[in-house]
Design a protein around this motif. Sequence first.
Motif, PDB file in Angstrom:
ATOM      1  N   ALA A  43       7.766  10.606   1.327  1.00  0.00           N
ATOM      2  CA  ALA A  43       7.095   8.972   0.558  1.00  0.00           C
ATOM      3  C   ALA A  43       7.456   7.922   1.366  1.00  0.00           C
ATOM      4  O   ALA A  43       8.787   7.795   2.277  1.00  0.00           O
ATOM      5  CB  ALA A  43       7.481   9.340  -0.723  1.00  0.00           C
ATOM      6  N   GLY A  44       6.722   7.408   2.269  1.00  0.00           N
ATOM      7  CA  GLY A  44       6.667   6.462   1.612  1.00  0.00           C
ATOM      8  C   GLY A  44       7.111   4.968   1.696  1.00  0.00           C
ATOM      9  O   GLY A  44       7.548   5.574  -0.142  1.00  0.00           O
ATOM     10  N   THR A  45       7.428   3.878   1.953  1.00  0.00           N
ATOM     11  CA  THR A  45       8.494   2.721   1.065  1.00  0.00           C
ATOM     12  C   THR A  45       7.691   2.331  -0.672  1.00  0.00           C
ATOM     13  O   THR A  45       8.614   2.676  -1.671  1.00  0.00           O
ATOM     14  CB  THR A  45       8.283   1.906   1.757  1.00  0.00           C
ATOM     15  OG1 THR A  45       8.507   1.752   3.022  1.00  0.00           O
ATOM     16  CG2 THR A  45       9.241   0.433   0.861  1.00  0.00           C
ATOM     17  N   HIS A  46       6.265   2.134  -0.492  1.00  0.00           N
ATOM     18  CA  HIS A  46       5.474   2.077  -1.455  1.00  0.00           C
ATOM     19  C   HIS A  46       5.130   2.877  -2.392  1.00  0.00           C
ATOM     20  O   HIS A  46       4.258   3.145  -3.529  1.00  0.00           O
ATOM     21  CB  HIS A  46       4.782   1.096  -1.526  1.00  0.00           C
ATOM     22  CG  HIS A  46       4.761   0.047  -0.724  1.00  0.00           C
ATOM     23  ND1 HIS A  46       5.779  -1.161  -1.179  1.00  0.00           N
ATOM     24  CD2 HIS A  46       4.763  -0.589   0.839  1.00  0.00           C
ATOM     25  CE1 HIS A  46       5.943  -2.046  -0.319  1.00  0.00           C
ATOM     26  NE2 HIS A  46       5.868  -1.409   0.656  1.00  0.00           N
ATOM     27  N   ALA A  47       5.073   4.625  -2.013  1.00  0.00           N
ATOM     28  CA  ALA A  47       4.829   5.942  -3.013  1.00  0.00           C
ATOM     29  C   ALA A  47       5.593   6.559  -4.247  1.00  0.00           C
ATOM     30  O   ALA A  47       6.544   6.065  -3.676  1.00  0.00           O
ATOM     31  CB  ALA A  47       5.145   6.898  -1.842  1.00  0.00           C
ATOM     32  N   THR A  48       4.962   6.292  -5.076  1.00  0.00           N
ATOM     33  CA  THR A  48       5.468   7.087  -6.268  1.00  0.00           C
ATOM     34  C   THR A  48       5.550   8.366  -6.394  1.00  0.00           C
ATOM     35  O   THR A  48       5.251   8.802  -6.126  1.00  0.00           O
ATOM     36  CB  THR A  48       5.114   5.864  -7.762  1.00  0.00           C
ATOM     37  OG1 THR A  48       3.583   6.523  -7.500  1.00  0.00           O
ATOM     38  CG2 THR A  48       4.890   4.134  -7.049  1.00  0.00           C
ATOM     39  N   ALA A  49       6.498   7.770  -7.927  1.00  0.00           N
ATOM     40  CA  ALA A  49       6.701  10.316  -8.370  1.00  0.00           C
ATOM     41  C   ALA A  49       5.271  10.304  -7.874  1.00  0.00           C
ATOM     42  O   ALA A  49       4.701  11.782  -8.144  1.00  0.00           O
ATOM     43  CB  ALA A  49       7.121  10.249  -9.591  1.00  0.00           C
ATOM     44  N   ASP A  50       4.108   9.508  -8.483  1.00  0.00           N
ATOM     45  CA  ASP A  50       2.937   9.497  -9.066  1.00  0.00           C
ATOM     46  C   ASP A  50       2.108  10.302  -7.718  1.00  0.00           C
ATOM     47  O   ASP A  50       1.056  10.843  -7.917  1.00  0.00           O
ATOM     48  CB  ASP A  50       1.582   8.796 -10.063  1.00  0.00           C
ATOM     49  CG  ASP A  50       2.152   9.026 -11.769  1.00  0.00           C
ATOM     50  OD1 ASP A  50       3.102  10.194 -12.250  1.00  0.00           O
ATOM     51  OD2 ASP A  50       1.675   7.918 -12.135  1.00  0.00           O
ATOM     52  N   HIS A  51       2.182   9.452  -7.259  1.00  0.00           N
ATOM     53  CA  HIS A  51       1.583   9.750  -5.973  1.00  0.00           C
ATOM     54  C   HIS A  51       1.862  10.866  -5.100  1.00  0.00           C
ATOM     55  O   HIS A  51       1.176  11.613  -4.212  1.00  0.00           O
ATOM     56  CB  HIS A  51       1.539   7.930  -4.208  1.00  0.00           C
ATOM     57  CG  HIS A  51       1.180   7.019  -5.091  1.00  0.00           C
ATOM     58  ND1 HIS A  51       2.162   5.763  -5.082  1.00  0.00           N
ATOM     59  CD2 HIS A  51       0.166   6.832  -5.584  1.00  0.00           C
ATOM     60  CE1 HIS A  51       1.206   5.467  -5.577  1.00  0.00           C
ATOM     61  NE2 HIS A  51       0.057   5.509  -6.434  1.00  0.00           N
ATOM     62  N   THR A  86       0.931  -0.982  -0.114  1.00  0.00           N
ATOM     63  CA  THR A  86       0.075   0.159   0.246  1.00  0.00           C
ATOM     64  C   THR A  86       0.828   0.995  -0.406  1.00  0.00           C
ATOM     65  O   THR A  86       1.544   1.670   0.763  1.00  0.00           O
ATOM     66  CB  THR A  86      -0.947   0.098   1.083  1.00  0.00           C
ATOM     67  OG1 THR A  86      -1.443  -0.866   1.139  1.00  0.00           O
ATOM     68  CG2 THR A  86      -1.589   0.865   1.379  1.00  0.00           C
ATOM     69  N   PRO A  87       0.769   1.825  -0.731  1.00  0.00           N
ATOM     70  CA  PRO A  87       1.519   3.637  -0.353  1.00  0.00           C
ATOM     71  C   PRO A  87       0.322   3.945   0.254  1.00  0.00           C
ATOM     72  O   PRO A  87       0.116   4.446   0.304  1.00  0.00           O
ATOM     73  CB  PRO A  87       1.094   3.301  -2.335  1.00  0.00           C
ATOM     74  CG  PRO A  87      -0.048   3.502  -2.616  1.00  0.00           C
ATOM     75  CD  PRO A  87      -0.683   2.361  -2.203  1.00  0.00           C
ATOM     76  N   VAL A  88       1.968   4.699   1.012  1.00  0.00           N
ATOM     77  CA  VAL A  88       1.861   6.149   1.962  1.00  0.00           C
ATOM     78  C   VAL A  88       2.051   7.246   1.721  1.00  0.00           C
ATOM     79  O   VAL A  88       3.748   6.985   1.576  1.00  0.00           O
ATOM     80  CB  VAL A  88       2.139   5.501   3.555  1.00  0.00           C
ATOM     81  CG1 VAL A  88       1.971   6.421   4.744  1.00  0.00           C
ATOM     82  CG2 VAL A  88       0.891   4.458   3.206  1.00  0.00           C
ATOM     83  N   VAL A  89       2.236   8.428   2.412  1.00  0.00           N
ATOM     84  CA  VAL A  89       2.831   9.548   2.302  1.00  0.00           C
ATOM     85  C   VAL A  89       2.225  10.155   3.427  1.00  0.00           C
ATOM     86  O   VAL A  89       1.312  10.550   3.909  1.00  0.00           O
ATOM     87  CB  VAL A  89       2.436  10.097   1.106  1.00  0.00           C
ATOM     88  CG1 VAL A  89       2.683  11.667   1.139  1.00  0.00           C
ATOM     89  CG2 VAL A  89       2.615   9.668  -0.588  1.00  0.00           C
ATOM     90  N   ARG A  90       3.544  10.692   3.790  1.00  0.00           N
ATOM     91  CA  ARG A  90       2.987  11.047   5.035  1.00  0.00           C
ATOM     92  C   ARG A  90       3.324  12.857   4.684  1.00  0.00           C
ATOM     93  O   ARG A  90       3.992  13.356   4.061  1.00  0.00           O
ATOM     94  CB  ARG A  90       4.727  10.744   6.026  1.00  0.00           C
ATOM     95  CG  ARG A  90       4.301  11.376   7.807  1.00  0.00           C
ATOM     96  CD  ARG A  90       5.250  11.348   8.990  1.00  0.00           C
ATOM     97  NE  ARG A  90       5.986  12.268   9.797  1.00  0.00           N
ATOM     98  CZ  ARG A  90       6.984  11.736  10.636  1.00  0.00           C
ATOM     99  NH1 ARG A  90       7.298  10.527  10.172  1.00  0.00           N
ATOM    100  NH2 ARG A  90       6.951  12.465  11.554  1.00  0.00           N
ATOM    101  N   VAL A  91       2.483  13.750   5.453  1.00  0.00           N
ATOM    102  CA  VAL A  91       2.504  15.207   5.172  1.00  0.00           C
ATOM    103  C   VAL A  91       1.959  15.848   6.488  1.00  0.00           C
ATOM    104  O   VAL A  91       1.573  15.684   7.700  1.00  0.00           O
ATOM    105  CB  VAL A  91       1.003  15.923   4.517  1.00  0.00           C
ATOM    106  CG1 VAL A  91       1.245  17.527   4.195  1.00  0.00           C
ATOM    107  CG2 VAL A  91       1.281  15.040   3.626  1.00  0.00           C
ATOM    108  N   MET A  92       3.058  16.946   6.773  1.00  0.00           N
ATOM    109  CA  MET A  92       2.414  17.737   7.729  1.00  0.00           C
ATOM    110  C   MET A  92       2.231  19.096   7.355  1.00  0.00           C
ATOM    111  O   MET A  92       2.792  19.750   6.730  1.00  0.00           O
ATOM    112  CB  MET A  92       4.196  17.970   9.138  1.00  0.00           C
ATOM    113  CG  MET A  92       3.837  18.679   9.877  1.00  0.00           C
ATOM    114  SD  MET A  92       2.163  18.373  11.422  1.00  0.00           S
ATOM    115  CE  MET A  92       2.140  16.703  11.434  1.00  0.00           C
ATOM    116  N   THR A  93       1.312  19.251   7.490  1.00  0.00           N
ATOM    117  CA  THR A  93       0.694  21.056   7.330  1.00  0.00           C
ATOM    118  C   THR A  93      -0.293  21.221   7.850  1.00  0.00           C
ATOM    119  O   THR A  93       1.005  21.690   9.213  1.00  0.00           O
ATOM    120  CB  THR A  93      -0.971  20.333   6.107  1.00  0.00           C
ATOM    121  OG1 THR A  93      -1.074  21.983   5.618  1.00  0.00           O
ATOM    122  CG2 THR A  93      -1.814  20.547   7.218  1.00  0.00           C
ATOM    123  N   ASN A  94      -0.202  22.396   8.280  1.00  0.00           N
ATOM    124  CA  ASN A  94      -0.712  23.918   9.329  1.00  0.00           C
ATOM    125  C   ASN A  94      -1.679  24.827   9.250  1.00  0.00           C
ATOM    126  O   ASN A  94      -2.478  24.642   8.207  1.00  0.00           O
ATOM    127  CB  ASN A  94       0.538  24.690   9.460  1.00  0.00           C
ATOM    128  CG  ASN A  94       1.495  25.819   8.353  1.00  0.00           C
ATOM    129  OD1 ASN A  94       0.234  25.775   7.737  1.00  0.00           O
ATOM    130  ND2 ASN A  94       2.446  26.392   8.388  1.00  0.00           N
TER     131      ASN A  94
END
Length: 270
Positions: A133-141, A111-119
Motif C-alpha cells: 500500500a502507498g500512503t493513502h491506500a486503505t484496506a479496501d484498496h 490519490t490511493p496508490v498500490v504497488r504490485v510486482m507480479t510475474n
Amino acid sequence: MTQKVAVLGTGKIGEALLSGMIGAGWAPADLLVTARRRERAEELHARHGVTPVTNAEAAKSADTLILTVKPQDMGTLLDELAPHVPADRLVISGAAGIPTSFFEERLAPGTPVVRVMTNTPALVDEAMSVISAGTHATADHLAHTEEIFGAVGKTLRVPESQQDACTALSGSGPAYFFYLVEAMTDAGILLGLPRDKAHDLIVQSAIGAATMLRDSGEHPVKLRENVTSPAGTTINAIRELENHGVRAALIAALEAARDRSRELASGSKD
Ligand SMILES: NC(=O)C1=CN([C@@H]2O[C@H](COP(=O)(O)OP(=O)(O)OC[C@H]3O[C@@H](n4cnc5c(N)ncnc54)[C@H](OP(=O)(O)O)[C@@H]3O)[C@@H](O)[C@H]2O)C=CC1
Ligand SMILES: O=C(O)[C@@H]1CCC=N1
C-alpha cells in the motif's frame, strides 16, 4: 455498482492480467485498455472483447487504473495522465522499482496508490503477485487489488521496503528457472540425447519438483537429500555445482536484480 477497471499500457503483463480477469468472471464490457499503437489496441479488442480508449479517457471513466508500462515509460505516462485522474481513483502500479511516492508526488493529493510486482506465470494463472500500500491506500484498496491479481495466481502483502527484494525473487524468478532448463537441456545434448527428448525430461522433472515443493510440506533440503544416494550419481553433480559456485552465483544474481530494481526507482531512461 459496476467497477470499471482500465489497464494502461497493455503489453505482456497487462494482457495476461486481463485474460485472467475475464477467465475469473470480469465482464469484458467493464474492462478498458490503452496501448501506444492502434494495431495493438485492435488486437486486444479482437482477442478479449475489451474496449480500447485513450489514457485520458481511461482516467476519467475507470474506477481503478492499472499502470503496466515499463518503468522507463512511467514518467511520460503520468505527465499525460495526471491532469485527468480524480483523487478518488485507485491507481495500481505493476512496474518494477518505482515507489508509490513517485505516483503520489505526481497525482492529485490523497490519490490511493498500490504497488504490485507480479510475474509472467500470470499467463497460466500461477502468478506470484506481491502487493504494498502507498500512503493513502486503505484496506479496501488492498482487498480490491488482491481480488484483481488473485484472478491470475497467488497474492502476498509485504511492506513496500521489501518490494525490490521480491522483484528479484519472484518478479524475475521465472527467468532463472527457464535459464536452468535451457542449460540442463544443453547438458542433455552433450550427453547424447536429442534436444526434444532432453527438453521433455527436464521440463517434466521441473514440474515434478515444483509440485513436490508446493505440496509435500517438506523442506527443499530434505527433498534434495531424498534424491542424493550415498556414493550415487546426484552427489557427483552437486559437488560440481558447489565447485562452480552456483549457490554463490545465485545469491549474487538476485542481489544484482534487487539493486537494479532500486535503480529503476527514478523512472529515468538510464
Ligand atoms: N515481463 C515481466 O516478467 C514482468 C514485468 N513487470 C513489469 O510490468 C510492466 C510491463 O512489462 P511488460 O508487460 O513485460 O512490458 P511490455 O513492453 O510488454 O508492455 C508495456 C506496454 O506499454 C505500452 N506503452 C508504453 N507507453 C505507453 C503509453 N504512454 N500509453 C499506452 N501504452 C504505452 C507499450 O507499447 P509498445 O508496444 O508500443 O512499446 C507496451 O505495449 C513493467 O513495468 C515491468 O517492470 C512486472 C513483473 C514481471
Ligand atoms: O526484468 C524486468 O525488469 C521485469 C521486472 C520483473 C521481471 N521482469
